[in-house]
Scaffold this motif. Structure first.
Motif, PDB file in Angstrom:
ATOM      1  N   UNK A  13     -20.948   0.691 -71.029  1.00 45.55           N
ATOM      2  CA  UNK A  13     -19.778   2.044 -71.260  1.00 45.55           C
ATOM      3  C   UNK A  13     -18.704   2.523 -70.558  1.00 45.55           C
ATOM      4  N   UNK A  14     -17.940   2.767 -70.391  1.00 49.85           N
ATOM      5  CA  UNK A  14     -17.148   3.489 -69.560  1.00 49.85           C
ATOM      6  C   UNK A  14     -17.268   4.815 -69.965  1.00 49.85           C
ATOM      7  N   UNK A  15     -16.775   5.590 -69.188  1.00 50.08           N
ATOM      8  CA  UNK A  15     -17.504   6.785 -68.586  1.00 50.08           C
ATOM      9  C   UNK A  15     -16.888   7.459 -70.204  1.00 50.08           C
ATOM     10  N   UNK A  16     -15.410   7.437 -70.089  1.00 53.12           N
ATOM     11  CA  UNK A  16     -14.963   7.721 -71.538  1.00 53.12           C
ATOM     12  C   UNK A  16     -15.925   7.725 -72.926  1.00 53.12           C
ATOM     13  N   UNK A  17     -15.538   6.177 -72.704  1.00 57.58           N
ATOM     14  CA  UNK A  17     -16.855   5.770 -73.934  1.00 57.58           C
ATOM     15  C   UNK A  17     -18.125   6.249 -74.233  1.00 57.58           C
ATOM     16  N   UNK A  18     -18.522   6.675 -73.724  1.00 57.73           N
ATOM     17  CA  UNK A  18     -19.957   7.428 -72.934  1.00 57.73           C
ATOM     18  C   UNK A  18     -19.612   9.113 -74.116  1.00 57.73           C
ATOM     19  N   UNK A  19     -18.596   9.501 -72.672  1.00 57.43           N
ATOM     20  CA  UNK A  19     -18.399  11.264 -73.698  1.00 57.43           C
ATOM     21  C   UNK A  19     -18.396  11.364 -75.120  1.00 57.43           C
ATOM     22  N   UNK A  20     -17.552  10.447 -75.208  1.00 59.05           N
ATOM     23  CA  UNK A  20     -16.859  10.120 -77.290  1.00 59.05           C
ATOM     24  C   UNK A  20     -17.879  10.008 -77.898  1.00 59.05           C
ATOM     25  N   UNK A  21     -19.597   8.594 -77.127  1.00 60.50           N
ATOM     26  CA  UNK A  21     -20.286   8.466 -78.403  1.00 60.50           C
ATOM     27  C   UNK A  21     -21.497   9.924 -78.021  1.00 60.50           C
ATOM     28  N   UNK A  22     -21.132  10.572 -77.197  1.00 56.69           N
ATOM     29  CA  UNK A  22     -22.484  11.211 -77.094  1.00 56.69           C
ATOM     30  C   UNK A  22     -22.205  12.493 -78.255  1.00 56.69           C
ATOM     31  N   UNK A  23     -21.175  12.598 -78.966  1.00 54.01           N
ATOM     32  CA  UNK A  23     -20.713  13.767 -79.204  1.00 54.01           C
ATOM     33  C   UNK A  23     -20.533  14.868 -79.610  1.00 54.01           C
ATOM     34  N   UNK A  24     -20.290  15.029 -77.943  1.00 52.14           N
ATOM     35  CA  UNK A  24     -19.752  16.112 -76.910  1.00 52.14           C
ATOM     36  C   UNK A  24     -19.055  17.312 -77.258  1.00 52.14           C
ATOM     37  N   UNK A  25     -17.529  15.997 -77.273  1.00 46.57           N
ATOM     38  CA  UNK A  25     -15.942  16.513 -77.570  1.00 46.57           C
ATOM     39  C   UNK A  25     -16.097  17.595 -78.878  1.00 46.57           C
ATOM     40  N   UNK A  26     -17.014  16.884 -79.840  1.00 43.73           N
ATOM     41  CA  UNK A  26     -17.213  18.245 -81.014  1.00 43.73           C
ATOM     42  C   UNK A  26     -17.828  19.108 -80.379  1.00 43.73           C
ATOM     43  N   UNK A  27     -19.007  19.598 -79.943  1.00 42.44           N
ATOM     44  CA  UNK A  27     -19.800  20.415 -80.027  1.00 42.44           C
ATOM     45  C   UNK A  27     -18.852  21.405 -78.713  1.00 42.44           C
ATOM     46  N   UNK A  28     -18.410  20.235 -77.458  1.00 44.92           N
ATOM     47  CA  UNK A  28     -18.349  21.495 -77.115  1.00 44.92           C
ATOM     48  C   UNK A  28     -15.815  21.185 -76.866  1.00 44.92           C
ATOM     49  N   UNK A  29     -15.165  22.176 -78.484  1.00 44.56           N
ATOM     50  CA  UNK A  29     -14.017  21.674 -78.457  1.00 44.56           C
ATOM     51  C   UNK A  29     -12.981  21.496 -77.112  1.00 44.56           C
ATOM     52  N   UNK A  30     -13.490  22.868 -76.205  1.00 45.92           N
ATOM     53  CA  UNK A  30     -12.854  23.181 -75.044  1.00 45.92           C
ATOM     54  C   UNK A  30     -12.050  21.894 -74.651  1.00 45.92           C
ATOM     55  N   UNK A  31     -13.395  20.423 -74.866  1.00 48.24           N
ATOM     56  CA  UNK A  31     -12.995  20.039 -73.549  1.00 48.24           C
ATOM     57  C   UNK A  31     -11.588  19.441 -73.920  1.00 48.24           C
ATOM     58  N   UNK A  32     -11.077  19.205 -73.167  1.00 51.05           N
ATOM     59  CA  UNK A  32     -10.353  18.520 -73.105  1.00 51.05           C
ATOM     60  C   UNK A  32     -10.045  17.312 -71.905  1.00 51.05           C
ATOM     61  N   UNK A  33     -10.078  15.651 -72.666  1.00 48.85           N
ATOM     62  CA  UNK A  33     -10.775  15.067 -70.765  1.00 48.85           C
ATOM     63  C   UNK A  33      -8.691  14.373 -70.656  1.00 48.85           C
ATOM     64  N   UNK A  34      -7.952  14.987 -71.110  1.00 51.53           N
ATOM     65  CA  UNK A  34      -6.917  15.027 -70.356  1.00 51.53           C
ATOM     66  C   UNK A  34      -6.499  16.418 -68.230  1.00 51.53           C
ATOM     67  N   UNK A  35      -7.151  17.137 -68.509  1.00 50.57           N
ATOM     68  CA  UNK A  35      -7.507  17.532 -68.251  1.00 50.57           C
ATOM     69  C   UNK A  35      -8.406  18.544 -67.465  1.00 50.57           C
ATOM     70  N   UNK A  36      -9.997  17.939 -68.142  1.00 51.95           N
ATOM     71  CA  UNK A  36     -11.097  18.449 -67.517  1.00 51.95           C
ATOM     72  C   UNK A  36     -11.213  17.028 -66.549  1.00 51.95           C
ATOM     73  N   UNK A  37     -12.087  17.567 -65.426  1.00 51.68           N
ATOM     74  CA  UNK A  37     -12.404  16.285 -64.497  1.00 51.68           C
ATOM     75  C   UNK A  37     -13.362  16.093 -64.711  1.00 51.68           C
ATOM     76  N   UNK A  38     -14.098  14.779 -64.688  1.00 51.91           N
ATOM     77  CA  UNK A  38     -15.269  14.617 -64.170  1.00 51.91           C
ATOM     78  C   UNK A  38     -16.237  13.401 -63.145  1.00 51.91           C
ATOM     79  N   UNK A  39     -17.132  13.470 -63.570  1.00 50.92           N
ATOM     80  CA  UNK A  39     -17.934  12.854 -61.988  1.00 50.92           C
ATOM     81  C   UNK A  39     -19.753  12.145 -62.636  1.00 50.92           C
ATOM     82  N   UNK A  40     -20.046  11.172 -61.854  1.00 46.58           N
ATOM     83  CA  UNK A  40     -21.483  10.573 -62.415  1.00 46.58           C
ATOM     84  C   UNK A  40     -21.875  11.097 -60.912  1.00 46.58           C
ATOM     85  N   UNK A  41     -23.375  11.905 -61.296  1.00 46.92           N
ATOM     86  CA  UNK A  41     -24.545  12.296 -60.343  1.00 46.92           C
ATOM     87  C   UNK A  41     -23.596  13.447 -58.993  1.00 46.92           C
TER      88      UNK A  41
END
Length: 100
Positions: A24-52
């Motif tokens: 999966x891509x990072x975005x696909x994993x984020x969406x599949x995790x359900x975390x966006x529903x749990x934390x509605x303040x997350x905005x993938x266009x604004x929040x930075x991400x990282x891997x480890x």
């Protein structure tokens, strides 16, 4: 394949596991995790991400066992905070001790 998605705020943290038959891509994993529903303040266009702990893009392809971390925006700009301390005459020493 198994991946993890992590996000935290002061009052709550989450580390969610995502399983997929294919990479999966990072975005696909984020969406599949359900975390966006749990934390509605997350905005993938604004929040930075990282891997480890290393900055990554949403289209980064994940490897087995990768942990995608969603970062909150900084409260204060570190450069500005250092300038303010310098202007106030405060010094920082290695180890956090007071200057003697």
């Amino acid at each position: 394949m198994r991946f993890e998605v992590a996000f935290g705020r002061l009052d709550e943290q989450a580390l969610l596991t995502v399983e997929s038959a294919e990479p999966l891509t990072a975005k696909q994993a984020i969406e599949a995790s359900g975390i966006l529903e749990r934390f509605p303040e997350i905005d993938l266009s604004a929040n930075k991400i990282g891997i480890f702990g290393k900055a990554a893009k949403l289209d980064a392809l994940l490897a087995e066992g990768d942990r995608v971390e969603i970062y909150r925006p900084l409260i204060a700009d570190p450069k500005e905070a250092r300038k303010k301390r310098a202007a106030e005459g405060k010094t920082m020493r290695k180890g956090g001790g007071e200057k003697k």
